[in-house]
Design a protein around this motif. Structure first.
Motif, PDB file in Angstrom:
ATOM      1  N   ASN A 191      76.190  69.318  12.903  1.00  0.00           N
ATOM      2  CA  ASN A 191      76.150  70.499  13.804  1.00  0.00           C
ATOM      3  C   ASN A 191      74.555  70.944  13.934  1.00  0.00           C
ATOM      4  OD1 ASN A 191      78.643  71.165  14.179  1.00  0.00           O
ATOM      5  ND2 ASN A 191      78.960  72.477  12.446  1.00  0.00           N
ATOM      6  N   ASP A 229      69.878  72.737   6.585  1.00  0.00           N
ATOM      7  CA  ASP A 229      69.248  72.966   7.979  1.00  0.00           C
ATOM      8  C   ASP A 229      68.054  73.075   8.513  1.00  0.00           C
ATOM      9  OD1 ASP A 229      72.162  72.997   8.543  1.00  0.00           O
ATOM     10  OD2 ASP A 229      72.168  75.231   8.604  1.00  0.00           O
ATOM     11  N   GLN A 284      73.641  74.744   2.455  1.00  0.00           N
ATOM     12  CA  GLN A 284      73.500  74.378   3.794  1.00  0.00           C
ATOM     13  C   GLN A 284      72.237  75.181   4.617  1.00  0.00           C
ATOM     14  OE1 GLN A 284      76.009  72.649   5.365  1.00  0.00           O
ATOM     15  NE2 GLN A 284      74.398  72.476   6.962  1.00  0.00           N
ATOM     16  N   GLU A 299      73.643  70.700  -1.615  1.00  0.00           N
ATOM     17  CA  GLU A 299      74.937  71.464  -1.083  1.00  0.00           C
ATOM     18  C   GLU A 299      74.490  72.903  -0.449  1.00  0.00           C
ATOM     19  OE1 GLU A 299      76.913  71.817  -4.879  1.00  0.00           O
ATOM     20  OE2 GLU A 299      77.362  69.956  -5.011  1.00  0.00           O
ATOM     21  N   ARG A 340      78.917  64.878   6.928  1.00  0.00           N
ATOM     22  CA  ARG A 340      79.612  65.656   7.906  1.00  0.00           C
ATOM     23  C   ARG A 340      78.788  66.993   8.268  1.00  0.00           C
ATOM     24  NH1 ARG A 340      84.492  65.442  10.477  1.00  0.00           N
ATOM     25  NH2 ARG A 340      85.167  63.734   9.003  1.00  0.00           N
ATOM     26  N   SER A 341      78.429  67.638   7.038  1.00  0.00           N
ATOM     27  CA  SER A 341      77.754  68.863   7.205  1.00  0.00           C
ATOM     28  C   SER A 341      76.415  68.755   7.759  1.00  0.00           C
ATOM     29  CB  SER A 341      77.576  69.443   5.632  1.00  0.00           C
ATOM     30  OG  SER A 341      76.690  68.317   4.923  1.00  0.00           O
ATOM     31  N   TRP A 342      75.919  67.619   8.244  1.00  0.00           N
ATOM     32  CA  TRP A 342      74.601  67.411   8.875  1.00  0.00           C
ATOM     33  C   TRP A 342      74.652  67.523  10.543  1.00  0.00           C
ATOM     34  CZ3 TRP A 342      70.464  64.267   5.987  1.00  0.00           C
ATOM     35  CH2 TRP A 342      70.250  64.443   4.872  1.00  0.00           C
TER      36      TRP A 342
END
Length: 367
Positions: A43, A18, A14, A12, A39-41
């Motif tokens: 970008n 990254d 970010q 959780e 979905r958070s991966w």
């Protein structure tokens, strides 16, 4: 335990995600799978996948099919063009076909910082003009079979943000009038080399051919044999890094007028040019800020040329002892072993005044 003190799930965080995804930058297949996880991966995966998309793998760089897949992705989702920070274009029938340039030039690379263009065909330089005007472009490398004269009008389209420029092209004797428009920017580093050269053609000043670039704040310059330096447009006091071929010594280049030189890199190709040692002494002694002398052994060396390197050490030793620069020797494994070089430069190495470096060797002027 209070909710505020509960440990967070690493998945959780970010910033941590990254950082982990960044380690996958050399694996396109792994990056393509990241959006399937969360979905958070998306970008960060896209940012790594498209940062330098045509040089991710050898397969990607040398496959025209993969180039078309890349262009299809960008045309399907133009936002992805903003993810591209580096672009390597090898224009020939195997890589980027000349007709493909039309598809590339219509895209808006708003964050493009580095552009490498290798034109192996006789391509009109106007085809890549839109890429040269990218608003964030800082590094530009162009290799082409075109002449300085043919390329001169193209530079007026360049972005004023360009700071580092390398050009490899053909020479010719035609006189070129300067263009009208001037770029309101300046170069920090400049590299000039010739892909072909006719010895019967006089070498003309680069200041007219490089117009409208501002060279007054140039700090690093790389130039090789038969390429004249536009000294009339350069402030010699600003030059801190100089990269030359041994053939440059004893020519029209006056290398002794660089009082603030910090790094001198000499590309040695086979036999050492006569008179080079005589010209080297005043350069080293006349640059009080010189701290690194790089000897780049860039060609095959036989026993005679290896013997000359031993003579070079004898000539360098008193100069280095007096002026105190470090000697860095860059070499190919196929030409030398480390033990051989230790036999060629025994005194410098024993006095801890030299270090050995393997090729591929790219000297970073300014990053």
């Amino acid at each position: 335990m209070s909710p505020s003190r509960e440990r967070r799930n690493p998945l959780e965080i970010q910033e941590l995600l990254d950082e982990c995804i960044g380690f996958l930058h050399r694996s396109p297949s792994a990056l393509l799978a990241c959006p399937l996880v969360a979905r958070s991966w998306v970008n960060k995966a896209q940012a790594n996948l498209f940062r330098n998309p045509l040089a991710s793998t050898l397969e990607f760089a040398f496959s025209n099919v993969r180039v078309h897949q890349f262009l299809y992705s960008l045309h399907s989702n133009p936002i992805l063009a903003g993810r591209v920070y580096e672009l390597d274009l090898v224009v020939n029938n195997r890589n980027v076909h000349p007709s493909t340039l039309d598809n590339i030039r219509t895209l808006e690379f708003t964050n493009l910082e580095r552009l490498n263009i290798d034109l192996e065909e006789n391509i009109l330089p106007e085809l890549f003009e839109p890429l040269l005007s990218s608003p964030s472009l800082q590094y530009l490398h162009v290799r082409t079979s075109q002449t300085f004269t043919a390329l001169a009008p193209v530079w007026a389209c360049c972005s004023p943000t360009i700071r580092h420029f390398e050009l490899v092209c053909r020479e010719e004797s035609a006189q070129v009038p300067p263009s009208v428009r001037r770029i309101y920017g300046y170069l920090k580093s400049l590299g000039l080399a010739l892909s072909e050269w006719d010895a019967a053609c006089p070498v003309q000043p680069r200041s007219r051919l490089l117009h409208p670039f501002d060279l007054s704040q140039l700090k690093a310059i790389a130039t090789h044999e038969a390429v004249s330096v536009p000294w009339d447009s350069i402030c010699a006091d600003n030059i801190e890094v100089l990269d030359v071929n041994e053939h440059s010594f004893g020519t029209e280049m006056d290398l002794t007028v660089l009082p603030n030189l910090r790094i001198l890199r000499i590309q040695l190709v086979g036999l050492i040019r006569l008179g080079m040692l005589d010209c080297l002494a005043p350069i080293i002694l006349g640059a009080p800020h010189l701290h690194t002398l790089v000897l780049a052994l860039v060609s095959e060396y036989d026993n005679d040329s290896k013997a000359q390197l031993a003579v070079l050490e004898a000539a360098l030793l008193p100069l280095v002892s007096f002026a105190c620069p470090v000697v860095e020797v860059a070499y190919w494994n196929d030409d030398f072993t480390e033990d051989e070089l230790r036999g060629v430069f025994p005194q410098l190495l024993s006095r801890d005044m030299a270090r050995l470096t393997f090729f591929p060797y790219v000297y970073a002027y300014f990053d």
